[in-house]
Design an enzyme around this catalytic site. Structure first.
Site, PDB file in Angstrom:
ATOM      1  N   GLY A   1      -7.050   4.863  10.222  1.00 27.27           N
ATOM      2  CA  GLY A   1      -7.833   3.457   9.464  1.00 27.27           C
ATOM      3  C   GLY A   1      -8.245   3.041   8.281  1.00 27.27           C
ATOM      4  N   THR A   2      -7.055   3.389   7.894  1.00 29.57           N
ATOM      5  CA  THR A   2      -7.144   3.370   5.898  1.00 29.57           C
ATOM      6  C   THR A   2      -6.329   2.293   5.568  1.00 29.57           C
ATOM      7  OG1 THR A   2      -5.051   4.500   5.797  1.00 29.57           O
ATOM      8  CG2 THR A   2      -6.455   5.560   4.965  1.00 29.57           C
ATOM      9  N   GLY A   3      -5.290   1.379   6.550  1.00 33.56           N
ATOM     10  CA  GLY A   3      -5.633   0.313   6.436  1.00 33.56           C
ATOM     11  C   GLY A   3      -6.650  -1.052   6.790  1.00 33.56           C
ATOM     12  N   CYS A   4      -7.059  -0.319   7.865  1.00 32.20           N
ATOM     13  CA  CYS A   4      -7.514  -1.452   8.551  1.00 32.20           C
ATOM     14  C   CYS A   4      -9.442  -1.486   7.451  1.00 32.20           C
ATOM     15  CB  CYS A   4      -8.339  -1.265   9.824  1.00 32.20           C
ATOM     16  SG  CYS A   4      -6.987  -1.529  11.042  1.00 32.20           S
TER      17      CYS A   4
ATOM     18  N   THR B   1      -6.730  10.094   8.023  1.00 33.78           N
ATOM     19  CA  THR B   1      -6.468   8.585   7.495  1.00 33.78           C
ATOM     20  C   THR B   1      -6.108   8.184   8.108  1.00 33.78           C
ATOM     21  OG1 THR B   1      -3.765   8.906   7.240  1.00 33.78           O
ATOM     22  CG2 THR B   1      -5.392   9.906   5.473  1.00 33.78           C
TER      23      THR B   1
ATOM     24  N   LYS C   1       0.983  -1.350  -0.078  1.00 33.27           N
ATOM     25  CA  LYS C   1      -0.301   0.415  -0.095  1.00 33.27           C
ATOM     26  C   LYS C   1       0.688   1.182  -0.148  1.00 33.27           C
ATOM     27  CE  LYS C   1      -1.893  -1.546   4.065  1.00 33.27           C
ATOM     28  NZ  LYS C   1      -2.456  -1.991   4.556  1.00 33.27           N
TER      29      LYS C   1
HETATM   30  N1  ATP Z   1      -3.845  10.386   0.766  1.00 29.94           N
HETATM   31  C1  ATP Z   1      -4.543   9.379   0.244  1.00 29.94           C
HETATM   32  N2  ATP Z   1      -5.455   9.442  -1.051  1.00 29.94           N
HETATM   33  C2  ATP Z   1      -5.934   8.171  -1.525  1.00 29.94           C
HETATM   34  N3  ATP Z   1      -5.349   6.837  -0.896  1.00 29.94           N
HETATM   35  C3  ATP Z   1      -4.931   6.611   0.119  1.00 29.94           C
HETATM   36  C4  ATP Z   1      -4.305   7.448   1.036  1.00 29.94           C
HETATM   37  N4  ATP Z   1      -4.163   7.211   2.179  1.00 29.94           N
HETATM   38  C5  ATP Z   1      -3.823   6.005   1.873  1.00 29.94           C
HETATM   39  N5  ATP Z   1      -4.772   5.669   0.924  1.00 29.94           N
HETATM   40  C6  ATP Z   1      -5.058   4.044   0.056  1.00 29.94           C
HETATM   41  O1  ATP Z   1      -4.964   3.789   1.495  1.00 29.94           O
HETATM   42  C7  ATP Z   1      -4.672   2.391   1.676  1.00 29.94           C
HETATM   43  C8  ATP Z   1      -3.836   2.015   3.019  1.00 29.94           C
HETATM   44  O2  ATP Z   1      -2.909   2.716   2.678  1.00 29.94           O
HETATM   45  P1  ATP Z   1      -2.273   2.457   3.698  1.00 29.94           P
HETATM   46  O3  ATP Z   1       0.022   3.125   3.627  1.00 29.94           O
HETATM   47  O4  ATP Z   1      -2.544   4.175   4.788  1.00 29.94           O
HETATM   48  O5  ATP Z   1      -1.910   1.491   4.643  1.00 29.94           O
HETATM   49  P2  ATP Z   1      -1.635   1.531   6.989  1.00 29.94           P
HETATM   50  O6  ATP Z   1      -0.714   2.232   6.559  1.00 29.94           O
HETATM   51  O7  ATP Z   1      -2.208   0.649   6.545  1.00 29.94           O
HETATM   52  O8  ATP Z   1      -3.000   2.628   7.172  1.00 29.94           O
HETATM   53  P3  ATP Z   1      -3.111   2.642   7.743  1.00 29.94           P
HETATM   54  O9  ATP Z   1      -2.839   4.337   8.676  1.00 29.94           O
HETATM   55  O10 ATP Z   1      -4.414   2.308   9.477  1.00 29.94           O
HETATM   56  O11 ATP Z   1      -1.954   2.387   9.251  1.00 29.94           O
HETATM   57  C9  ATP Z   1      -4.397   2.421   0.573  1.00 29.94           C
HETATM   58  O12 ATP Z   1      -5.198   2.001  -0.704  1.00 29.94           O
HETATM   59  C10 ATP Z   1      -3.572   3.713   0.061  1.00 29.94           C
HETATM   60  O13 ATP Z   1      -3.218   3.775  -0.709  1.00 29.94           O
HETATM   61  C1  MP5 Z   2      -6.558  -1.882  17.554  1.00 26.43           C
HETATM   62  C2  MP5 Z   2      -5.618  -1.362  16.271  1.00 26.43           C
HETATM   63  N1  MP5 Z   2      -5.703  -2.042  14.815  1.00 26.43           N
HETATM   64  C3  MP5 Z   2      -5.074  -0.862  13.696  1.00 26.43           C
HETATM   65  C4  MP5 Z   2      -4.271  -0.190  13.342  1.00 26.43           C
HETATM   66  C5  MP5 Z   2      -3.351   0.699  12.901  1.00 26.43           C
HETATM   67  O1  MP5 Z   2      -4.445   1.627  12.238  1.00 26.43           O
HETATM   68  P1  MP5 Z   2      -3.827   3.184  11.816  1.00 26.43           P
HETATM   69  O2  MP5 Z   2      -2.349   3.254  11.217  1.00 26.43           O
HETATM   70  O3  MP5 Z   2      -4.635   3.861  10.827  1.00 26.43           O
HETATM   71  O4  MP5 Z   2      -3.339   3.586  12.899  1.00 26.43           O
HETATM   72  C6  MP5 Z   2      -4.348   0.868  14.787  1.00 26.43           C
HETATM   73  N2  MP5 Z   2      -4.103   1.737  15.279  1.00 26.43           N
HETATM   74  N3  MP5 Z   2      -5.368   0.311  16.205  1.00 26.43           N
END
Ligand code: ATP
Ligand code: MP5
Length: 276
Positions: free
Chosen positions: A216-219, A214, A181
């Site tokens: 929670g995007t990955g979840c 952003t 990602k």
């Molecule tokens: N600013 C943005 N615009 C469009 N897509 C985005 C943006 N930020 C993240 N994404 C998308 O969100 C999804 C999650 O990617 P990201 O790299 O943020 O994961 P992550 O770090 O596991 O997320 P989290 O913030 O939950 O830890 C991917 O499809 C990524 O391309």
């Molecule tokens: C309970 C839990 N699970 C997953 C994430 C990752 O998400 P993020 O990178 O958006 O903080 C988090 N922060 N908390």
């Protein structure tokens, strides 16, 4: 009146941690399942005291408690897709891997939650090795972010070519498909993801959303992939749809708290229920 009961509803399971702030973890996953009309079941691994500014405290459940939740769901309700999120420690990861290995006809989405995008380490070092050896080989798809892909591949990631190389390395660990990602990338590849299924690679792009909110995007992405798999989509289609859902949720993210707000899962209902 006879109820219009539905016995054909798709069912998915999330194995993840609780986020008290409601933006990531189990809360994001169940909300995402609901917005796909998929019945969401859950196995909690840990409880975080967390808000938009960061994680203040983490309390783990025992591996036995995690396994008991998965087995309770699998033996009665049944599941067709599972996603794993924050598994916290080596013991929980090993127990989860052993338990889901026994379940048949299950599509497995592994979000290898290790480091949040804000840089907080969410899992200990020994756990990374257990994840690599036991759970990733069972994954239909594994969805590391930039930093997780660096840890899993041992390679530095600064551009698309390096995302491609890392995806190939991670595929060698035994995952069916790897999605690196790009939310943590900058410039014109922010929000561009790299798909590699062992034969073909492809860049997946919707649009870059300019927002600091952003969390929670990955979840949300991995839960939406699992929901679409439960609905019967092929993997590539499930990922494409999940990315569309995530992009809309990002466009409707919530500027709440003093830090990084969460994505807005309920955008489809916003106009209907918005207060005048
Ligand atoms: N600013 C943005 N615009 C469009 N897509 C985005 C943006 N930020 C993240 N994404 C998308 O969100 C999804 C999650 O990617 P990201 O790299 O943020 O994961 P992550 O770090 O596991 O997320 P989290 O913030 O939950 O830890 C991917 O499809 C990524 O391309
Ligand atoms: C309970 C839990 N699970 C997953 C994430 C990752 O998400 P993020 O990178 O958006 O903080 C988090 N922060 N908390």
């Amino acid at each position: 009146m006879v109820a219009n009961s539905n016995s054909n509803i798709p069912i998915a399971l999330t194995i993840a941690g609780s986020d008290s702030g409601g933006g990531a973890g189990i809360q994001a996953d169940l909300r995402t399942f609901a917005f796909h009309c998929v019945h969401g079941t859950s196995a909690l691994t840990c409880v975080t005291a967390q808000n938009t500014l960061g994680v203040n405290r983490v309390d783990a459940l025992s591996p036995e408690a995690v396994v008991a939740q998965i087995e309770a769901v699998a033996t009665d309700i049944g599941i067709s897709a599972v996603k794993t999120g924050m598994l916290l420690n080596s013991e929980i990861i090993a127990a989860v891997a052993q338990t889901i290995e026994k379940l048949e006809n299950l599509q497995v989405v592994v979000d290898p939650v290790m480091v949040s995008r804000s840089g907080v380490q969410l899992i200990d070092d020994e756990a990374v090795e257990t994840l690599r050896e036991t759970l990733i080989p069972q994954a239909t798809i594994v969805t590391p972010n930039r930093y997780e892909a660096q840890i899993l591949s041992g390679l530095e990631i600064r551009d698309l070519e390096e995302m491609r190389s890392a995806a190939r390395c991670i595929h060698h660990l035994g995952a069916g498909t790897v999605l690196v990602k790009g939310g943590g990338m900058s410039g014109n590849i922010r929000g561009v993801d790299l798909w590699y299924d062992g034969q073909n690679d492809e860049t997946l792009k919707t649009e870059t959303v300019d927002t600091p909110h952003t969390h929670g995007t990955g979840c949300t992405l991995s839960a939406a992939i699992a929901a679409n798999l439960a609905l019967g989509c092929e993997l590539r289609e499930a990922v494409g749809r999940a990315k569309q859902y995530l992009t809309q949720a990002l466009k409707h993210s919530l500027a709440i708290g003093q830090g990084q707000g969460p994505v807005g899962h309920f955008f489809p209902l916003l106009d209907e229920f918005r207060q005048p």
